[in-house]
Scaffold this active site. Structure first.
Site, PDB file in Angstrom:
ATOM      1  N   LEU A  26       0.611  -1.219   0.074  1.00  0.00           N
ATOM      2  CA  LEU A  26      -0.152   0.113   0.113  1.00  0.00           C
ATOM      3  C   LEU A  26       0.855   1.359  -0.097  1.00  0.00           C
ATOM      4  CD1 LEU A  26      -2.834  -1.034   2.457  1.00  0.00           C
ATOM      5  CD2 LEU A  26      -2.930  -0.892  -0.060  1.00  0.00           C
ATOM      6  N   GLY A  27       1.989   1.101   0.710  1.00  0.00           N
ATOM      7  CA  GLY A  27       2.775   2.385   0.653  1.00  0.00           C
ATOM      8  C   GLY A  27       3.942   2.177   1.664  1.00  0.00           C
ATOM      9  N   ARG A  28       4.882   3.215   1.641  1.00  0.00           N
ATOM     10  CA  ARG A  28       6.010   3.379   2.528  1.00  0.00           C
ATOM     11  C   ARG A  28       6.074   4.771   3.181  1.00  0.00           C
ATOM     12  NH1 ARG A  28      11.021   1.003   1.549  1.00  0.00           N
ATOM     13  NH2 ARG A  28      10.293   0.325  -0.663  1.00  0.00           N
ATOM     14  N   SER A  31       9.811   5.288   8.166  1.00  0.00           N
ATOM     15  CA  SER A  31      10.489   4.068   8.848  1.00  0.00           C
ATOM     16  C   SER A  31       9.387   2.806   8.617  1.00  0.00           C
ATOM     17  CB  SER A  31      10.376   4.480  10.340  1.00  0.00           C
ATOM     18  OG  SER A  31       9.002   4.870  10.741  1.00  0.00           O
ATOM     19  N   ALA A  32       8.586   2.732   8.054  1.00  0.00           N
ATOM     20  CA  ALA A  32       7.720   1.267   7.855  1.00  0.00           C
ATOM     21  C   ALA A  32       7.133   1.163   6.579  1.00  0.00           C
ATOM     22  CB  ALA A  32       6.617   1.453   8.970  1.00  0.00           C
ATOM     23  N   LYS A  33       6.851   0.017   6.157  1.00  0.00           N
ATOM     24  CA  LYS A  33       5.922  -0.320   4.825  1.00  0.00           C
ATOM     25  C   LYS A  33       4.685  -0.917   5.204  1.00  0.00           C
ATOM     26  CE  LYS A  33      10.205  -2.054   2.540  1.00  0.00           C
ATOM     27  NZ  LYS A  33      10.704  -3.283   1.836  1.00  0.00           N
ATOM     28  N   LYS A  49       1.410  -2.762   9.230  1.00  0.00           N
ATOM     29  CA  LYS A  49       2.354  -1.752   9.115  1.00  0.00           C
ATOM     30  C   LYS A  49       3.765  -2.521   9.697  1.00  0.00           C
ATOM     31  CE  LYS A  49       3.286   3.225   9.852  1.00  0.00           C
ATOM     32  NZ  LYS A  49       2.663   4.430  10.434  1.00  0.00           N
ATOM     33  N   ASP A 146       1.495  15.637  13.798  1.00  0.00           N
ATOM     34  CA  ASP A 146       1.908  15.720  12.385  1.00  0.00           C
ATOM     35  C   ASP A 146       0.557  15.487  11.477  1.00  0.00           C
ATOM     36  OD1 ASP A 146       3.459  15.514   9.987  1.00  0.00           O
ATOM     37  OD2 ASP A 146       3.902  13.224  10.224  1.00  0.00           O
TER      38      ASP A 146
END
Length: 440
Positions: A26-28, A31-33, A49, A146
């Site tokens: 799904l995305g990056r 610090s995580a995929k 995640k 954030d």
């Protein structure tokens, strides 16, 4: 520790930990995929995640800067319809896996980028949902820091889900000082006081910083572009410190006034959550009960159903209450297991416990209401809250076999800790009808 299946962006493992079948990437993040996955026992779609698990010397404490620790610590406090839910935390020798809600509608940022700005009515609805989530987070002592459209997801119904709490700050005590000093966030969405960093000797209010970010998000929803933008970072910072922005001509006066109060560069005069709830543009179409409901969390429908239909817990279910068996507890850096919850058992009838909660809560001028019993193992759930809907404490009673019940106090902010410690807990720990109150 179960054997780890290799997770790779191109060729993810089919099944991890025997329960989750990984799907598409799904995305990056930084610090995580993130992968889509299917929970095999239930068939539900989830997002997983994946963080690299840093190896530390034995006995070395986790660093507060680790985003996965911040995220777990924050999400374990939160249970709200417009916040991504943390279902489970798993770990192998080299990775940590967070099992989260899968928001099938993707990022709000992509929606705006691909389809343009939403209508005013839709922008208002999304902003209602954002403020509902942010207000609840603050009442639970969690400050996101954030907030931006990339971290706001949409579910299949188009409703908002706040995600990515990797920069979150947690208030250590329900009643303690929550001034912060860490510079973090995304420059175009960050508040002026965060940008001041070390020059702000007294720290900044995490709630006011989040409200500024909400103002930038509302501006983007209405205008389709950022209120402060510049290719030169120092010029961008100067614009943010001045707080000068130009609303599009199609924005109505009420909306312009709200945006100006949200993007007030002085946090002391910036609008508060209570002010937002009373604002004419925000409150359009809402009565007092609906405004208060925005502050309320959704009754948790996602806890494991221990014995669906049985209505009672047994000794094995009681063991599951232990924080020592909840892997997420290992990552709550700087917190005690009972910082926001406490539990004890009683032989008293449920209605007597709830009558006492109502008496004490109303005696302090709070609103006391019963929630729907949507979980079969919960005998009753009662909420004590302020007039504006801010959570003080949720009291849940779980049935055990043999006439015993577990009483769980989930404390909110704004005096929740003091109310439980000084008023509610002493009242509940006095036997109401000859019963005993052993500790869990």
């Amino acid at each position: 520790m179960m054997a780890e299946s290799t997770v790779d962006e191109k060729t993810p493992a089919k099944v991890i930990f025997g329960n989750y079948e990984l799907g598409r990437f799904l995305g990056r993040g930084s610090s995580a995929k993130v992968y889509q996955a299917r929970h095999l026992p239930s068939g539900d779609s989830v997002a997983i995640k994946v963080f690299p698990n840093p190896r530390r010397p034995a006995g070395h404490p986790a660093s507060a800067s680790d985003s996965f620790i911040r995220e777990i610590s924050a999400l374990r406090r939160l249970r709200h319809r417009h916040i991504v839910r943390l279902h489970e935390v798993l770990a192998s020798r080299s990775k940590v896996y967070l099992v989260l809600d899968h928001a099938k509608g993707g990022e709000l940022f992509s929606r705006i980028e691909n389809h343009g700005r939403p209508s005013e009515a839709l922008a208002r609805r999304l902003f209602h949902q954002l403020i509902s989530a942010v207000a609840y987070s603050h009442s639970r002592g969690v400050f996101h820091r954030d907030l931006k459209p990339e971290n706001l997801l949409l579910d299949e119904a188009g409703d908002l889900k706040v995600a990515d709490f990797g920069f979150a700050a947690l208030r250590r005590s329900s009643d303690g000082d929550h001034l912060l000093r860490t510079q973090c966030g995304t420059p175009t969405y960050v508040s002026p006081e965060i940008l001041m960093g070390k020059r702000l000797t007294d720290g900044y209010d995490g709630a006011k910083a989040d409200i500024w970010s909400c103002g930038v998000i509302l501006f983007v929803l209405v205008a389709g572009y950022l209120p402060f933008n510049d290719s030169n970072l120092m010029s961008l910072y100067r614009k943010i410190h001045r707080g000068r922005h130009r609303c599009p001509r199609w924005a109505p006066p009420d909306l312009r006034r709200l945006i100006a109060r949200l993007l007030d560069p002085d946090p002391a005069t910036r609008i508060s959550i209570d002010g937002i709830l009373r604002d004419p543009w925000f409150a359009q179409g809402l009565d007092a009960d609906q405004r208060a409901a925005l502050m309320r969390p959704l009754v948790d429908e996602q806890k494991p159903q221990h014995h669906a239909g049985a209505g009672q817990l047994n000794a094995f279910d009681l063991i599951a209450f232990s924080p020592g068996l909840d892997l997420s507890g290992f990552f709550a850096e700087g917190e005690t297991a009972d910082s926001d919850r406490e539990r004890f058992t009683t032989f008293e009838p449920v209605d007597r416990v709830l009558d006492q909660v109502e008496r004490v809560g109303k005696g302090e001028g709070f609103v006391v209401r019963k929630e729907k019993e949507e979980e079969k193992e919960v005998a009753a759930s009662t909420v004590v809250e302020r007039q504006n809907g801010e959570l003080i404490v949720r009291v849940e009673v779980y049935r055990l076999a043999g006439g015993v019940a577990v009483v769980e106090l989930e404390k909110g902010g704004g005096g929740g800790g003091a109310f439980c410690r000084e008023k509610l807990r002493p009242a509940l720990c006095q036997p109401l009808g000859g019963g005993r109150w052993p500790q869990v």
